[in-house]
Design a protein around this motif. Structure first.
Motif, PDB file in Angstrom:
ATOM      1  N   LEU A  53       0.695  -1.274   0.046  1.00 29.47           N
ATOM      2  CA  LEU A  53       0.001   0.058  -0.085  1.00 29.47           C
ATOM      3  C   LEU A  53       0.989   1.241  -0.015  1.00 29.47           C
ATOM      4  O   LEU A  53       0.590   2.111  -0.762  1.00 29.47           O
ATOM      5  CB  LEU A  53      -0.898   0.129   1.059  1.00 29.47           C
ATOM      6  CG  LEU A  53      -2.332  -1.028   1.216  1.00 29.47           C
ATOM      7  CD1 LEU A  53      -2.979  -0.903   2.490  1.00 29.47           C
ATOM      8  CD2 LEU A  53      -2.904  -0.828  -0.060  1.00 29.47           C
ATOM      9  N   ARG A  56       2.336   1.613  -3.811  1.00 26.75           N
ATOM     10  CA  ARG A  56       1.379   1.544  -4.810  1.00 26.75           C
ATOM     11  C   ARG A  56       0.180   2.250  -4.619  1.00 26.75           C
ATOM     12  O   ARG A  56      -0.574   2.456  -5.605  1.00 26.75           O
ATOM     13  CB  ARG A  56       1.111   0.129  -5.178  1.00 26.75           C
ATOM     14  CG  ARG A  56       2.343  -0.722  -5.629  1.00 26.75           C
ATOM     15  CD  ARG A  56       1.854  -2.299  -5.953  1.00 26.75           C
ATOM     16  NE  ARG A  56       3.191  -2.903  -5.975  1.00 26.75           N
ATOM     17  CZ  ARG A  56       3.245  -3.691  -7.249  1.00 26.75           C
ATOM     18  NH1 ARG A  56       2.371  -3.514  -8.360  1.00 26.75           N
ATOM     19  NH2 ARG A  56       4.409  -4.517  -7.198  1.00 26.75           N
ATOM     20  N   MET A  59      -5.740   0.653  -2.968  1.00 26.98           N
ATOM     21  CA  MET A  59      -6.121  -0.332  -4.015  1.00 26.98           C
ATOM     22  C   MET A  59      -7.365  -1.479  -3.373  1.00 26.98           C
ATOM     23  O   MET A  59      -7.403  -1.329  -2.357  1.00 26.98           O
ATOM     24  CB  MET A  59      -5.004  -1.332  -4.387  1.00 26.98           C
ATOM     25  CG  MET A  59      -4.221  -2.157  -3.486  1.00 26.98           C
ATOM     26  SD  MET A  59      -2.945  -2.993  -4.060  1.00 26.98           S
ATOM     27  CE  MET A  59      -1.868  -1.962  -4.593  1.00 26.98           C
ATOM     28  N   LYS A  60      -8.088  -1.977  -4.249  1.00 27.64           N
ATOM     29  CA  LYS A  60      -9.202  -2.960  -3.923  1.00 27.64           C
ATOM     30  C   LYS A  60      -8.555  -4.156  -3.442  1.00 27.64           C
ATOM     31  O   LYS A  60      -7.485  -4.537  -3.618  1.00 27.64           O
ATOM     32  CB  LYS A  60     -10.020  -3.274  -5.402  1.00 27.64           C
ATOM     33  CG  LYS A  60     -10.781  -2.152  -5.978  1.00 27.64           C
ATOM     34  CD  LYS A  60     -11.600  -2.278  -7.139  1.00 27.64           C
ATOM     35  CE  LYS A  60     -10.813  -2.769  -8.088  1.00 27.64           C
ATOM     36  NZ  LYS A  60     -12.088  -2.877  -9.218  1.00 27.64           N
ATOM     37  N   HIS A  61      -9.381  -4.786  -2.588  1.00 29.34           N
ATOM     38  CA  HIS A  61      -9.177  -5.911  -1.977  1.00 29.34           C
ATOM     39  C   HIS A  61      -8.631  -6.927  -2.655  1.00 29.34           C
ATOM     40  O   HIS A  61      -7.540  -7.886  -2.864  1.00 29.34           O
ATOM     41  CB  HIS A  61     -10.226  -6.656  -1.249  1.00 29.34           C
ATOM     42  CG  HIS A  61     -10.439  -6.040   0.110  1.00 29.34           C
ATOM     43  ND1 HIS A  61     -11.113  -4.912   0.158  1.00 29.34           N
ATOM     44  CD2 HIS A  61     -10.245  -6.302   1.308  1.00 29.34           C
ATOM     45  CE1 HIS A  61     -11.506  -4.715   1.584  1.00 29.34           C
ATOM     46  NE2 HIS A  61     -10.644  -5.460   2.122  1.00 29.34           N
ATOM     47  N   LEU A  63      -7.057  -6.820  -5.816  1.00 29.02           N
ATOM     48  CA  LEU A  63      -5.647  -6.539  -6.355  1.00 29.02           C
ATOM     49  C   LEU A  63      -4.592  -6.757  -5.484  1.00 29.02           C
ATOM     50  O   LEU A  63      -3.701  -7.440  -5.447  1.00 29.02           O
ATOM     51  CB  LEU A  63      -5.579  -5.232  -7.066  1.00 29.02           C
ATOM     52  CG  LEU A  63      -4.142  -4.685  -7.420  1.00 29.02           C
ATOM     53  CD1 LEU A  63      -3.800  -5.824  -8.328  1.00 29.02           C
ATOM     54  CD2 LEU A  63      -4.231  -3.329  -7.904  1.00 29.02           C
ATOM     55  N   LEU A  64      -4.976  -6.582  -3.917  1.00 28.50           N
ATOM     56  CA  LEU A  64      -4.219  -6.551  -2.853  1.00 28.50           C
ATOM     57  C   LEU A  64      -4.077  -8.178  -2.730  1.00 28.50           C
ATOM     58  O   LEU A  64      -2.679  -8.372  -2.552  1.00 28.50           O
ATOM     59  CB  LEU A  64      -4.815  -5.748  -1.735  1.00 28.50           C
ATOM     60  CG  LEU A  64      -3.790  -5.795  -0.439  1.00 28.50           C
ATOM     61  CD1 LEU A  64      -2.583  -5.092  -0.660  1.00 28.50           C
ATOM     62  CD2 LEU A  64      -4.637  -4.929   0.404  1.00 28.50           C
ATOM     63  N   SER A  93     -13.943   4.053  -3.220  1.00 28.56           N
ATOM     64  CA  SER A  93     -13.035   4.396  -4.228  1.00 28.56           C
ATOM     65  C   SER A  93     -13.283   5.755  -4.802  1.00 28.56           C
ATOM     66  O   SER A  93     -14.620   6.090  -5.031  1.00 28.56           O
ATOM     67  CB  SER A  93     -13.174   3.545  -5.359  1.00 28.56           C
ATOM     68  OG  SER A  93     -12.365   3.831  -6.419  1.00 28.56           O
ATOM     69  N   GLU A  99     -17.542   0.978  -4.765  1.00 31.04           N
ATOM     70  CA  GLU A  99     -16.065   0.179  -4.605  1.00 31.04           C
ATOM     71  C   GLU A  99     -15.323   0.616  -3.444  1.00 31.04           C
ATOM     72  O   GLU A  99     -15.571   1.855  -3.253  1.00 31.04           O
ATOM     73  CB  GLU A  99     -14.951   0.248  -5.918  1.00 31.04           C
ATOM     74  CG  GLU A  99     -15.497  -0.176  -7.187  1.00 31.04           C
ATOM     75  CD  GLU A  99     -14.484  -0.176  -8.323  1.00 31.04           C
ATOM     76  OE1 GLU A  99     -14.595  -0.702  -9.205  1.00 31.04           O
ATOM     77  OE2 GLU A  99     -13.553   0.887  -8.209  1.00 31.04           O
ATOM     78  N   VAL A 101     -11.758   0.622  -1.535  1.00 31.82           N
ATOM     79  CA  VAL A 101     -10.253   0.507  -1.506  1.00 31.82           C
ATOM     80  C   VAL A 101      -9.841   0.493  -0.124  1.00 31.82           C
ATOM     81  O   VAL A 101     -10.393   0.968   0.798  1.00 31.82           O
ATOM     82  CB  VAL A 101      -9.509   1.611  -2.436  1.00 31.82           C
ATOM     83  CG1 VAL A 101     -10.044   1.538  -3.774  1.00 31.82           C
ATOM     84  CG2 VAL A 101      -9.775   2.868  -1.829  1.00 31.82           C
ATOM     85  N   LYS A 103      -6.522   1.584   2.408  1.00 33.31           N
ATOM     86  CA  LYS A 103      -5.456   2.917   2.161  1.00 33.31           C
ATOM     87  C   LYS A 103      -4.809   2.953   3.493  1.00 33.31           C
ATOM     88  O   LYS A 103      -5.325   2.339   4.487  1.00 33.31           O
ATOM     89  CB  LYS A 103      -6.347   3.914   2.220  1.00 33.31           C
ATOM     90  CG  LYS A 103      -5.588   5.289   2.081  1.00 33.31           C
ATOM     91  CD  LYS A 103      -6.408   6.482   2.092  1.00 33.31           C
ATOM     92  CE  LYS A 103      -5.501   7.457   2.068  1.00 33.31           C
ATOM     93  NZ  LYS A 103      -5.979   8.628   2.833  1.00 33.31           N
TER      94      LYS A 103
END
Length: 164
Positions: A53, A56, A59-61, A63-64, A93, A99, A101, A103
């Motif tokens: 995090l 980058r 992000m969404k769960h 992708l993480l 998001s 969505e 995300v 953070k």
């Protein structure tokens, strides 16, 4: 120039793999000590989540989870734990209010900096013990290795390293 034989290439790959495995044991030990010095707040996998995090951004769960190499439910449990100790937060998001995300919080960023700074000092002590000749070229080799593995460059005191 003639192309090396497959056997020679395999031997070279094997030798490099063995050297990296040996060095990785040392790096894992350095990593574990640096995380432990930050207290019992996070585990090594949770710290990896924080670093992702930090490097980058939100992000969404899904992708993480993909970047961590875990299932979405495992990533969600990790996030739950880190939300509970105020190191990450969930938010809508900016691209879509539907969505969510994940953070890094300001406290999460402080933990990443504290652990990274400790790790940097310990690695610098090890590198300083290396012969000068052995250090030459190490930056390029390790940068190529990290790039091949998809790892973003770590921040350095004079700025961020950038891959070509």
């Amino acid at each position: 120039m003639p192309r090396p034989s497959t056997t020679a290439e395999n031997t070279d790959v094997d030798a490099v793999t063995e050297a990296v495995l040996t060095a990785s044991r040392l790096l894992v030990a350095v990593s574990a000590r640096s995380i432990a010095a930050a207290g019992d707040q996070v585990t090594v996998p949770q710290f990896r989540l924080l670093v992702i995090l930090d490097s980058r951004g939100p992000m969404k769960h899904a992708l993480l989870a993909d970047l961590l190499g875990v299932t979405p439910s495992t990533a969600s449990r990790m996030v739950d734990r880190l939300v509970g100790i105020n190191l990450v937060e969930r938010q809508h998001s900016p691209a879509s209010r539907r969505e969510i995300v994940v953070k890094l919080t300001a406290e999460g960023a402080r933990v990443v900096r504290r652990v990274t700074n400790r790790r940097r000092r310990e690695i610098a002590d090890i590198v300083a013990k290396m012969p000068t000749q052995a250090r030459r070229g190490l930056v390029d080799v390790l940068a190529a290795f990290a790039k091949a593995g998809g790892e973003p460059a770590a921040s350095i005191s004079s700025g961020d390293m950038v891959w070509d």
